[in-house]
Design an enzyme around this catalytic site. Structure first.
Site, PDB file in Angstrom:
ATOM      1  N   ASP A  66       0.720  -1.233   0.007  1.00 21.63           N
ATOM      2  CA  ASP A  66       0.098  -0.041   0.058  1.00 21.63           C
ATOM      3  C   ASP A  66       0.850   1.231   0.021  1.00 21.63           C
ATOM      4  O   ASP A  66       2.158   1.218   0.181  1.00 21.63           O
ATOM      5  CB  ASP A  66      -0.992  -0.082   1.383  1.00 21.63           C
ATOM      6  CG  ASP A  66      -0.266  -0.487   2.433  1.00 21.63           C
ATOM      7  OD1 ASP A  66       0.923  -0.510   2.677  1.00 21.63           O
ATOM      8  OD2 ASP A  66      -0.976  -0.725   3.443  1.00 21.63           O
ATOM      9  N   ASP A 135      -7.664  -2.530  14.254  1.00 21.00           N
ATOM     10  CA  ASP A 135      -9.044  -2.812  13.621  1.00 21.00           C
ATOM     11  C   ASP A 135      -9.336  -3.784  12.779  1.00 21.00           C
ATOM     12  O   ASP A 135     -10.452  -4.066  12.220  1.00 21.00           O
ATOM     13  CB  ASP A 135      -9.782  -1.491  12.861  1.00 21.00           C
ATOM     14  CG  ASP A 135      -8.815  -1.038  11.775  1.00 21.00           C
ATOM     15  OD1 ASP A 135      -8.020  -1.797  11.426  1.00 21.00           O
ATOM     16  OD2 ASP A 135      -9.409  -0.137  11.255  1.00 21.00           O
ATOM     17  N   HIS A 137      -7.406  -4.404  10.152  1.00 15.82           N
ATOM     18  CA  HIS A 137      -6.991  -4.183   8.381  1.00 15.82           C
ATOM     19  C   HIS A 137      -5.930  -4.878   8.163  1.00 15.82           C
ATOM     20  O   HIS A 137      -4.994  -5.071   9.019  1.00 15.82           O
ATOM     21  CB  HIS A 137      -7.346  -2.639   8.029  1.00 15.82           C
ATOM     22  CG  HIS A 137      -5.916  -1.826   8.793  1.00 15.82           C
ATOM     23  ND1 HIS A 137      -6.283  -0.983   9.594  1.00 15.82           N
ATOM     24  CD2 HIS A 137      -4.909  -1.858   8.263  1.00 15.82           C
ATOM     25  CE1 HIS A 137      -4.689  -0.277   9.888  1.00 15.82           C
ATOM     26  NE2 HIS A 137      -4.068  -1.247   9.162  1.00 15.82           N
ATOM     27  N   GLU A 142      -9.663  -1.478   5.215  1.00 16.38           N
ATOM     28  CA  GLU A 142     -10.390  -0.998   6.193  1.00 16.38           C
ATOM     29  C   GLU A 142     -11.550  -1.892   6.436  1.00 16.38           C
ATOM     30  O   GLU A 142     -12.125  -2.618   5.657  1.00 16.38           O
ATOM     31  CB  GLU A 142     -10.821   0.385   6.215  1.00 16.38           C
ATOM     32  CG  GLU A 142      -9.642   1.446   6.267  1.00 16.38           C
ATOM     33  CD  GLU A 142      -8.776   1.554   7.645  1.00 16.38           C
ATOM     34  OE1 GLU A 142      -8.727   0.590   8.399  1.00 16.38           O
ATOM     35  OE2 GLU A 142      -8.375   2.436   7.883  1.00 16.38           O
TER      36      GLU A 142
HETATM   37  C1  GLP Z   1      -0.547   0.081   8.627  1.00 17.09           C
HETATM   38  C2  GLP Z   1      -0.008  -0.690   7.410  1.00 17.09           C
HETATM   39  C3  GLP Z   1      -0.398  -2.227   7.483  1.00 17.09           C
HETATM   40  C4  GLP Z   1       0.231  -2.697   8.844  1.00 17.09           C
HETATM   41  C5  GLP Z   1      -0.482  -1.885   9.891  1.00 17.09           C
HETATM   42  C6  GLP Z   1       0.004  -2.163  11.377  1.00 17.09           C
HETATM   43  O1  GLP Z   1      -1.756   0.480   8.609  1.00 17.09           O
HETATM   44  N1  GLP Z   1      -0.623  -0.269   6.405  1.00 17.09           N
HETATM   45  O2  GLP Z   1       0.059  -2.864   6.487  1.00 17.09           O
HETATM   46  O3  GLP Z   1      -0.142  -3.938   9.097  1.00 17.09           O
HETATM   47  O4  GLP Z   1      -0.203  -0.494   9.810  1.00 17.09           O
HETATM   48  O5  GLP Z   1       1.067  -1.470  11.541  1.00 17.09           O
HETATM   49  P1  GLP Z   1       2.395  -2.057  12.770  1.00 17.09           P
HETATM   50  O6  GLP Z   1       2.873  -3.316  12.391  1.00 17.09           O
HETATM   51  O7  GLP Z   1       3.027  -0.860  13.013  1.00 17.09           O
HETATM   52  O8  GLP Z   1       1.462  -2.364  13.941  1.00 17.09           O
END
Ligand code: GLP
Length: 259
Positions: A66, A135, A137, A142
């Site tokens: 993304d 949440d 995702h 989302e």
């Molecule tokens: C972001 C990214 C996701 C990731 C999520 C969790 O929103 N787009 O790909 O999985 O954060 O982040 P973290 O690994 O820092 O908890």
């Protein structure tokens, strides 16, 4: 069902997944990796330094999940910059073989379609790394995202913007829109590896692994995939009903079976 592996530390998780990636690249030198951002995959990237444990990575290809929309690609928190800094440079990958969705406003209407074509032309993703948001995702899909969705623009929830505010000066600087591989795109990858650490992820993990398959918890899409590995620390695994079974299964895993 997904294979759930409960490990004692982030380093153990990183080493386990790095071994799998190393093996993949030895078998297939031009392997296509699905790269994730966020803090979760960092132990994997750390364990892969220097240069995928001595494996020749010159032909490895990669697709990020993304990107933020409208953020200058040179901004240190654009996912293009993050992937360059945390993955491409330390692992010695060829930058020309690594792609990120194009979040430039000028071409945004066709950016999703263009990204899908690039992934297809590469032969699809061999191993997709995934973190999970609080949440539920995955990527930036989302709650409510269609299981058939492909790469497209999404609006970030207030919760995700708040979660990601730590990477910016303030929550107001977090872009409102992103472009993300869809759940349908992710499900086409040949092997999904979802990683999560910490208590804050325990509910999302329980929902993804054991909850009803629902667009309200996008991570539950992994239940539709025939080959998913979920790597968790104890805290992230703390709300799994079948945790003891997963531990037992891992302990008695036949030697001939890979991840
Ligand atoms: C972001 C990214 C996701 C990731 C999520 C969790 O929103 N787009 O790909 O999985 O954060 O982040 P973290 O690994 O820092 O908890």
């Amino acid at each position: 069902m997904a294979e759930v592996v409960i490990v004692t530390s982030k380093d153990d998780a990183g080493a386990l997944v790095a071994d799998e990636i190393g093996g993949l690249v030895v078998r297939r030198p031009d392997a296509v990796l699905g790269l994730a951002t966020g803090s979760t995959p960092l132990p994997v990237y750390d364990a892969l330094r220097p240069g995928l444990r001595g494996v020749d990575v010159s032909r490895v290809r990669g697709f990020a999940l993304d990107e933020y929309v409208g953020l200058d690609p040179a901004h240190p928190e654009s996912y293009r910059s993050v992937i360059a800094r945390e993955v491409v440079e330390p692992l010695g990958l060829d930058p020309a073989r690594i792609r990120t969705p194009d979040g430039d406003l000028a071409g945004i209407a066709t950016a999703g379609e263009r990204y899908e074509r690039e992934i297809t032309a590469a032969g699809g993703v061999d191993l997709q790394l995934l973190g999970i948001g609080t949440d539920g995702h995955i990527g930036f899909n989302e709650p409510g995202s269609s299981f058939a969705s492909l790469t497209r623009v999404k609006t970030l929830t207030a919760q995700t913007r708040a979660d990601n505010a730590r990477f910016f000066d303030s929550v107001d600087d977090v872009p409102r829109h992103c472009i993300t591989q869809g759940l349908g795109t992710i499900l086409r990858a040949r092997h999904l590896v979802l990683i999560a650490f910490g208590e804050a992820k325990a509910d999302a993990v329980a929902g993804a692994v054991e909850g009803p398959v629902s667009a309200m918890l996008p991570g539950s899409a992994i239940q539709l995939h025939p080959h998913t590995t979920v790597v968790l620390d104890e805290a992230a695994a703390s709300r799994l009903r079948l945790a003891d079974y997963y531990r037992y299964t891992w302990e008695h895993k036949p030697d001939w079976q890979g991840l």
